[in-house]
Design a protein around this motif. Structure first.
Motif, PDB file in Angstrom:
ATOM      1  N   TYR A 103       0.882  -1.401   0.064  1.00 14.76           N
ATOM      2  CA  TYR A 103       0.095   0.139  -0.232  1.00 14.76           C
ATOM      3  C   TYR A 103       0.889   1.008   0.187  1.00 14.76           C
ATOM      4  O   TYR A 103       0.571   2.191  -0.622  1.00 14.76           O
ATOM      5  N   SER A 109       0.275   4.199  -2.502  1.00 14.37           N
ATOM      6  CA  SER A 109      -0.416   5.240  -2.205  1.00 14.37           C
ATOM      7  C   SER A 109       0.982   6.640  -2.533  1.00 14.37           C
ATOM      8  O   SER A 109       0.353   7.672  -2.144  1.00 14.37           O
ATOM      9  N   PRO A 160       2.665   7.787  -7.624  1.00 16.28           N
ATOM     10  CA  PRO A 160       1.642   6.751  -6.945  1.00 16.28           C
ATOM     11  C   PRO A 160       1.008   6.091  -7.502  1.00 16.28           C
ATOM     12  O   PRO A 160       1.458   6.209  -9.278  1.00 16.28           O
ATOM     13  N   LYS A 178      -8.029   2.124  -8.552  1.00 17.75           N
ATOM     14  CA  LYS A 178      -7.589   1.774  -7.277  1.00 17.75           C
ATOM     15  C   LYS A 178      -7.881   0.173  -6.682  1.00 17.75           C
ATOM     16  O   LYS A 178      -7.654  -0.742  -5.757  1.00 17.75           O
ATOM     17  N   ASP A 223      -6.783   2.949   3.842  1.00 15.87           N
ATOM     18  CA  ASP A 223      -7.367   4.198   3.194  1.00 15.87           C
ATOM     19  C   ASP A 223      -8.769   3.411   2.566  1.00 15.87           C
ATOM     20  O   ASP A 223      -9.853   3.231   2.865  1.00 15.87           O
TER      21      ASP A 223
END
Length: 201
Positions: free
Chosen positions: A113, A117, A122, A127, A160
């Motif tokens: 992650y 992110s 990124p 997503k 998230d």
């Protein structure tokens, strides 16, 4: 190619002489560079091939594999192997090791992650297809069978909210009986302009 011949020989040996196959798997090179690590993959093949007929060999192969997997910067494929290992422990009725391995896999997803992110670079893919999202999905899906009490803590640790919402829908479908797809595609698309798709099973 000597290595490919050795790998094929090991695959042939699993059913006949599982203990010899385990020795051959441990003698494979440990590259850890790209997505394919011969020793880890060989140990998983031995574990999968012995789970029913030689559970003690399966346990040894999984133990050796878990020792090799550090939690530093894991590849998505390595987390995938840990999830497969948790499932094999579950098949053998070894709930303690299944839970421990599931937790180990969940911890390693944090690293994916961070990469997905990273504000400087990124993952620009959808997503829902991020390696971290799909791996968390598999982790939660497995926990419904192995240890339902782990679901909430795993979900709560996901930083998230969008991913949490996506996965809640996915898990709700799973509880209604929808099968988790046998193979999943994950996508990485960073600033270098290259797009990587991985297939995981």
């Amino acid at each position: 190619d000597d290595f490919l011949q050795r790998y094929a020989r090991m695959q042939d040996t699993i059913k006949r002489e599982p203990r010899d196959a385990l020795t051959m798997a441990l003698a494979m090179p440990d590259w850890r560079e790209g997505p394919f690590d011969p020793r880890l993959s060989a140990l998983m093949e031995v574990a999968q091939g012995t789970v029913k007929k030689s559970p003690e060999i399966c346990r040894s192969a999984l133990w050796e594999m878990r020792k090799l997997v550090g939690s530093d910067q894991p590849q998505p494929q390595i987390t995938d192997l840990l999830l497969q290992a948790a499932d094999l422990y579950h098949q053998m009725g070894d709930t303690d090791n299944a839970k421990t391995t599931l937790k180990q896999a969940a911890r390693s997803i944090d690293q994916h992650y961070k990469k997905d992110s990273d504000l400087g670079d990124p993952n620009k893919a959808f997503k829902g297809n991020w390696p971290s999202t799909q791996l968390w999905g598999r982790c939660l899906h497995l926990s419904t069978r192995i240890a339902p009490e782990l679901q909430e803590p795993i979900m709560a640790d996901i930083p998230d909210p969008e991913i949490q919402t996506f996965l809640k829908v996915m898990i709700a479908n799973a509880l209604l009986g929808a099968e988790h797809p046998g193979k999943i595609i994950v996508t990485e698309a960073h600033n270098d302009g290259k797009r990587h798709n991985f297939m995981m099973r």
